[in-house]
Design a protein around this motif. Structure first.
Motif, PDB file in Angstrom:
ATOM      1  N   ALA A 145       0.829  -1.208   0.000  1.00  0.00           N
ATOM      2  CA  ALA A 145       0.000   0.000   0.000  1.00  0.00           C
ATOM      3  C   ALA A 145       0.863   1.258   0.000  1.00  0.00           C
ATOM      4  CB  ALA A 145      -0.917  -0.015   1.227  1.00  0.00           C
ATOM      5  N   PHE A 146       1.958   1.228   0.766  1.00  0.00           N
ATOM      6  CA  PHE A 146       2.849   2.387   0.832  1.00  0.00           C
ATOM      7  C   PHE A 146       3.493   2.654  -0.526  1.00  0.00           C
ATOM      8  CE2 PHE A 146       7.132   4.177   1.604  1.00  0.00           C
ATOM      9  CZ  PHE A 146       6.742   5.399   2.145  1.00  0.00           C
ATOM     10  N   ASP A 147       3.960   1.608  -1.167  1.00  0.00           N
ATOM     11  CA  ASP A 147       4.593   1.774  -2.476  1.00  0.00           C
ATOM     12  C   ASP A 147       3.599   2.267  -3.525  1.00  0.00           C
ATOM     13  OD1 ASP A 147       6.956   1.014  -1.399  1.00  0.00           O
ATOM     14  OD2 ASP A 147       7.301  -0.696  -2.714  1.00  0.00           O
ATOM     15  N   ASN A 148       2.344   1.821  -3.412  1.00  0.00           N
ATOM     16  CA  ASN A 148       1.318   2.307  -4.337  1.00  0.00           C
ATOM     17  C   ASN A 148       1.118   3.811  -4.175  1.00  0.00           C
ATOM     18  OD1 ASN A 148       0.900  -0.209  -5.417  1.00  0.00           O
ATOM     19  ND2 ASN A 148      -0.923  -0.664  -4.195  1.00  0.00           N
ATOM     20  N   ALA A 149       1.087   4.265  -2.914  1.00  0.00           N
ATOM     21  CA  ALA A 149       0.931   5.700  -2.646  1.00  0.00           C
ATOM     22  C   ALA A 149       2.174   6.462  -3.097  1.00  0.00           C
ATOM     23  CB  ALA A 149       0.682   5.921  -1.156  1.00  0.00           C
ATOM     24  N   LYS A 150       3.323   5.878  -2.836  1.00  0.00           N
ATOM     25  CA  LYS A 150       4.584   6.541  -3.168  1.00  0.00           C
ATOM     26  C   LYS A 150       4.769   6.690  -4.675  1.00  0.00           C
ATOM     27  CE  LYS A 150       9.342   6.614  -1.475  1.00  0.00           C
ATOM     28  NZ  LYS A 150      10.366   5.886  -0.677  1.00  0.00           N
ATOM     29  N   LEU A 151       4.147   5.805  -5.438  1.00  0.00           N
ATOM     30  CA  LEU A 151       4.265   5.882  -6.896  1.00  0.00           C
ATOM     31  C   LEU A 151       3.701   7.211  -7.411  1.00  0.00           C
ATOM     32  CD1 LEU A 151       5.036   4.515  -9.552  1.00  0.00           C
ATOM     33  CD2 LEU A 151       2.763   3.454  -9.586  1.00  0.00           C
ATOM     34  N   TYR A 152       2.580   7.667  -6.823  1.00  0.00           N
ATOM     35  CA  TYR A 152       2.019   8.962  -7.222  1.00  0.00           C
ATOM     36  C   TYR A 152       3.026  10.087  -6.956  1.00  0.00           C
ATOM     37  CZ  TYR A 152      -2.646   6.842  -7.575  1.00  0.00           C
ATOM     38  OH  TYR A 152      -3.724   6.080  -7.939  1.00  0.00           O
ATOM     39  N   TYR A 153       3.707   9.960  -5.816  1.00  0.00           N
ATOM     40  CA  TYR A 153       4.699  10.975  -5.444  1.00  0.00           C
ATOM     41  C   TYR A 153       5.856  10.978  -6.444  1.00  0.00           C
ATOM     42  CZ  TYR A 153       7.883  13.644  -2.436  1.00  0.00           C
ATOM     43  OH  TYR A 153       8.749  14.592  -1.930  1.00  0.00           O
ATOM     44  N   GLN A 154       6.313   9.795  -6.796  1.00  0.00           N
ATOM     45  CA  GLN A 154       7.428   9.683  -7.736  1.00  0.00           C
ATOM     46  C   GLN A 154       7.044  10.194  -9.125  1.00  0.00           C
ATOM     47  OE1 GLN A 154       8.012   5.499  -7.120  1.00  0.00           O
ATOM     48  NE2 GLN A 154       9.672   5.789  -5.640  1.00  0.00           N
ATOM     49  N   LEU A 155       5.770  10.065  -9.457  1.00  0.00           N
ATOM     50  CA  LEU A 155       5.282  10.559 -10.752  1.00  0.00           C
ATOM     51  C   LEU A 155       4.924  12.042 -10.701  1.00  0.00           C
ATOM     52  CD1 LEU A 155       2.978   7.541 -11.759  1.00  0.00           C
ATOM     53  CD2 LEU A 155       5.214   8.116 -12.718  1.00  0.00           C
ATOM     54  N   ARG A 156       5.133  12.652  -9.525  1.00  0.00           N
ATOM     55  CA  ARG A 156       4.879  14.082  -9.311  1.00  0.00           C
ATOM     56  C   ARG A 156       3.398  14.437  -9.469  1.00  0.00           C
ATOM     57  NH1 ARG A 156       9.809  16.653  -9.329  1.00  0.00           N
ATOM     58  NH2 ARG A 156       8.855  18.714  -9.705  1.00  0.00           N
ATOM     59  N   ASN A 157       2.569  13.469  -9.183  1.00  0.00           N
ATOM     60  CA  ASN A 157       1.125  13.699  -9.157  1.00  0.00           C
ATOM     61  C   ASN A 157       0.778  14.057  -7.715  1.00  0.00           C
ATOM     62  OD1 ASN A 157      -1.681  13.603  -9.210  1.00  0.00           O
ATOM     63  ND2 ASN A 157      -1.757  11.802 -10.549  1.00  0.00           N
ATOM     64  N   TRP A 158       1.035  15.313  -7.362  1.00  0.00           N
ATOM     65  CA  TRP A 158       1.033  15.719  -5.957  1.00  0.00           C
ATOM     66  C   TRP A 158      -0.337  15.575  -5.292  1.00  0.00           C
ATOM     67  CZ3 TRP A 158       5.809  15.274  -5.495  1.00  0.00           C
ATOM     68  CH2 TRP A 158       6.725  15.850  -6.380  1.00  0.00           C
ATOM     69  N   ARG A 159      -1.366  15.916  -5.985  1.00  0.00           N
ATOM     70  CA  ARG A 159      -2.709  15.819  -5.391  1.00  0.00           C
ATOM     71  C   ARG A 159      -3.049  14.367  -5.053  1.00  0.00           C
ATOM     72  NH1 ARG A 159      -8.421  17.980  -8.071  1.00  0.00           N
ATOM     73  NH2 ARG A 159      -9.727  17.517  -6.247  1.00  0.00           N
ATOM     74  N   SER A 160      -2.862  13.478  -6.012  1.00  0.00           N
ATOM     75  CA  SER A 160      -3.156  12.060  -5.781  1.00  0.00           C
ATOM     76  C   SER A 160      -2.245  11.475  -4.702  1.00  0.00           C
ATOM     77  CB  SER A 160      -3.000  11.261  -7.077  1.00  0.00           C
ATOM     78  OG  SER A 160      -3.952  11.686  -8.028  1.00  0.00           O
ATOM     79  N   ALA A 161      -0.989  11.931  -4.680  1.00  0.00           N
ATOM     80  CA  ALA A 161      -0.041  11.450  -3.671  1.00  0.00           C
ATOM     81  C   ALA A 161      -0.505  11.837  -2.269  1.00  0.00           C
ATOM     82  CB  ALA A 161       1.343  12.008  -3.935  1.00  0.00           C
ATOM     83  N   ALA A 162      -0.913  13.102  -2.104  1.00  0.00           N
ATOM     84  CA  ALA A 162      -1.374  13.564  -0.794  1.00  0.00           C
ATOM     85  C   ALA A 162      -2.590  12.777  -0.327  1.00  0.00           C
ATOM     86  CB  ALA A 162      -1.697  15.056  -0.844  1.00  0.00           C
ATOM     87  N   VAL A 163      -3.520  12.531  -1.250  1.00  0.00           N
ATOM     88  CA  VAL A 163      -4.725  11.757  -0.909  1.00  0.00           C
ATOM     89  C   VAL A 163      -4.356  10.315  -0.568  1.00  0.00           C
ATOM     90  CG1 VAL A 163      -6.881  10.799  -1.831  1.00  0.00           C
ATOM     91  CG2 VAL A 163      -6.280  13.187  -2.281  1.00  0.00           C
ATOM     92  N   ALA A 164      -3.475   9.722  -1.374  1.00  0.00           N
ATOM     93  CA  ALA A 164      -3.082   8.327  -1.156  1.00  0.00           C
ATOM     94  C   ALA A 164      -2.348   8.146   0.168  1.00  0.00           C
ATOM     95  CB  ALA A 164      -2.194   7.852  -2.309  1.00  0.00           C
ATOM     96  N   PHE A 165      -1.455   9.071   0.503  1.00  0.00           N
ATOM     97  CA  PHE A 165      -0.744   8.983   1.785  1.00  0.00           C
ATOM     98  C   PHE A 165      -1.700   9.189   2.963  1.00  0.00           C
ATOM     99  CE2 PHE A 165       3.248  10.123  -0.654  1.00  0.00           C
ATOM    100  CZ  PHE A 165       3.847   8.882  -0.459  1.00  0.00           C
ATOM    101  N   ASN A 166      -2.670  10.063   2.780  1.00  0.00           N
ATOM    102  CA  ASN A 166      -3.661  10.298   3.830  1.00  0.00           C
ATOM    103  C   ASN A 166      -4.481   9.026   4.074  1.00  0.00           C
ATOM    104  OD1 ASN A 166      -4.902  12.228   5.674  1.00  0.00           O
ATOM    105  ND2 ASN A 166      -6.720  12.039   4.396  1.00  0.00           N
ATOM    106  N   ASN A 167      -4.894   8.372   2.995  1.00  0.00           N
ATOM    107  CA  ASN A 167      -5.648   7.117   3.116  1.00  0.00           C
ATOM    108  C   ASN A 167      -4.789   6.017   3.735  1.00  0.00           C
ATOM    109  OD1 ASN A 167      -7.942   8.252   1.988  1.00  0.00           O
ATOM    110  ND2 ASN A 167      -7.435   7.589  -0.100  1.00  0.00           N
ATOM    111  N   PHE A 168      -3.516   6.006   3.347  1.00  0.00           N
ATOM    112  CA  PHE A 168      -2.598   5.001   3.902  1.00  0.00           C
ATOM    113  C   PHE A 168      -2.512   5.147   5.421  1.00  0.00           C
ATOM    114  CE2 PHE A 168       1.558   3.760   5.497  1.00  0.00           C
ATOM    115  CZ  PHE A 168       1.683   2.463   5.014  1.00  0.00           C
ATOM    116  N   GLN A 169      -2.388   6.369   5.909  1.00  0.00           N
ATOM    117  CA  GLN A 169      -2.291   6.609   7.348  1.00  0.00           C
ATOM    118  C   GLN A 169      -3.543   6.136   8.087  1.00  0.00           C
ATOM    119  OE1 GLN A 169      -0.988  10.929   7.097  1.00  0.00           O
ATOM    120  NE2 GLN A 169       0.170  10.229   8.882  1.00  0.00           N
ATOM    121  N   LYS A 170      -4.695   6.337   7.469  1.00  0.00           N
ATOM    122  CA  LYS A 170      -5.953   5.924   8.097  1.00  0.00           C
ATOM    123  C   LYS A 170      -6.078   4.404   8.159  1.00  0.00           C
ATOM    124  CE  LYS A 170      -8.644  10.010   6.694  1.00  0.00           C
ATOM    125  NZ  LYS A 170      -9.758  10.500   5.820  1.00  0.00           N
ATOM    126  N   GLU A 171      -5.681   3.751   7.077  1.00  0.00           N
ATOM    127  CA  GLU A 171      -5.859   2.308   6.969  1.00  0.00           C
ATOM    128  C   GLU A 171      -4.710   1.503   7.552  1.00  0.00           C
ATOM    129  OE1 GLU A 171      -6.502   1.700   2.810  1.00  0.00           O
ATOM    130  OE2 GLU A 171      -8.246   3.048   2.754  1.00  0.00           O
TER     131      GLU A 171
END
Length: 278
Positions: free
Chosen positions: A169-195
């Motif tokens: 799950a962390f790597d899936n979220a981090k992929l958005y960050y690496q692709l510089r898709n900042w909005r999706s990355a922020a949302v994905a990391f937020n969801n990761f923290q919750k789950e």
């Protein structure tokens, strides 16, 4: 003398192997079910799981309804596990405890079925459906046998599988960050923290969420920047409250200071704009 002795030993060894193979082939063709079953148990005790498995595959269906049928099915499942065929081990152990729920071997079979699923779990990069199935099986075992002496082992396997899910799950979220898709990355990391609140990757996720949110705010249209910068400030405060001694603390502080500086610029620009319009 030594060479002759070694030669004799080699011949004797070869003779034993040939005899053993000959006896085994005769057993496979034998009509004596009990003889084949007893031989299978002997092979099992000698850890010759392949031969034990081949004989048990033959005789187990023929033992249905007999007193030895239950034990034969359990040993058949064990041979598959020992041979590393976890898919068939899973099938046979599950079939065993469903067929003999009151057997003294039912608990062991249920644990071994869950363990077989655990061994089928792939590396974290791959699809984790089987990992989830293994966790469910182990949790079901713990619910049914809470006082088992295998509780610690079952919990340890669950923990290992959960870490694997965390990493996926962390790597899936981090992929958005690496692709510089900042909005999706922020949302994905937020969801990761919750789950995955107790994940070992939660701290890094909290920092990357802050950084991604700030970068997202920077690239936003002017009318949206202030709101999104304030969100980044909130993320920083939550991060530093939860991880005051974090190795990312200094980097997080730099992002926070940049966000405050940007907010100050926006405030001044708004004041100038108001003055100009008045």
């Amino acid at each position: 003398m030594n060479r002759g002795f070694l030669h004799t030993v080699a011949l004797v060894g070869l003779l034993l192997i040939v005899t053993s193979c000959s006896n085994y082939q005769k057993l496979l063709k034998s009509n004596d079910v009990d003889k084949r079953y007893q031989a299978a148990l002997q092979y099992y005790e000698k850890e010759d799981y392949y031969r034990a498995n081949q004989l048990l595959e033959q005789v187990t269906p023929l033992l249905t309804g007999s007193e030895t049928a239950e034990q034969a099915k359990f040993y058949l499942a064990q041979t598959y596990y020992q041979l590393g065929d976890y898919l068939l081990a899973d099938f046979h152990f599950k079939n065993f405890y469903q067929t003999y729920p009151r057997s003294p071997l039912a608990e062991e079979a249920m644990f071994m079925q869950a363990k077989s699923l655990y061994n089928q779990s792939p590396s974290y990069e791959q699809d984790q459906t089987s990992t989830l199935t293994a966790i469910e099986a182990l949790q079901e075992y713990l619910a049914r046998y809470p006082s088992s002496d295998k509780v610690a082992a079952a919990n340890e396997m669950i923990d290992e599988l959960l870490v694997k899910l965390d990493k996926k799950a962390f790597d899936n979220a981090k992929l958005y960050y690496q692709l510089r898709n900042w909005r999706s990355a922020a949302v994905a990391f937020n969801n990761f923290q919750k789950e995955h609140a107790s994940s070992p990757y939660s701290e890094e996720a909290a920092f990357l969420k802050l950084d991604a949110q700030y970068r997202f705010a920077q690239e936003s249209i002017p009318s949206k920047q202030e709101e999104r910068l304030y969100t980044a400030v909130d993320y920083y405060q939550a991060f530093i409250d939860q991880y005051p001694g974090s190795k990312y603390a200094r980097s997080a502080e730099q992002v926070y200071e940049q966000a405050l500086a940007d907010l100050e610029k926006i405030k001044k620009n708004n004041q100038l704009s108001t003055q100009a319009n008045s």
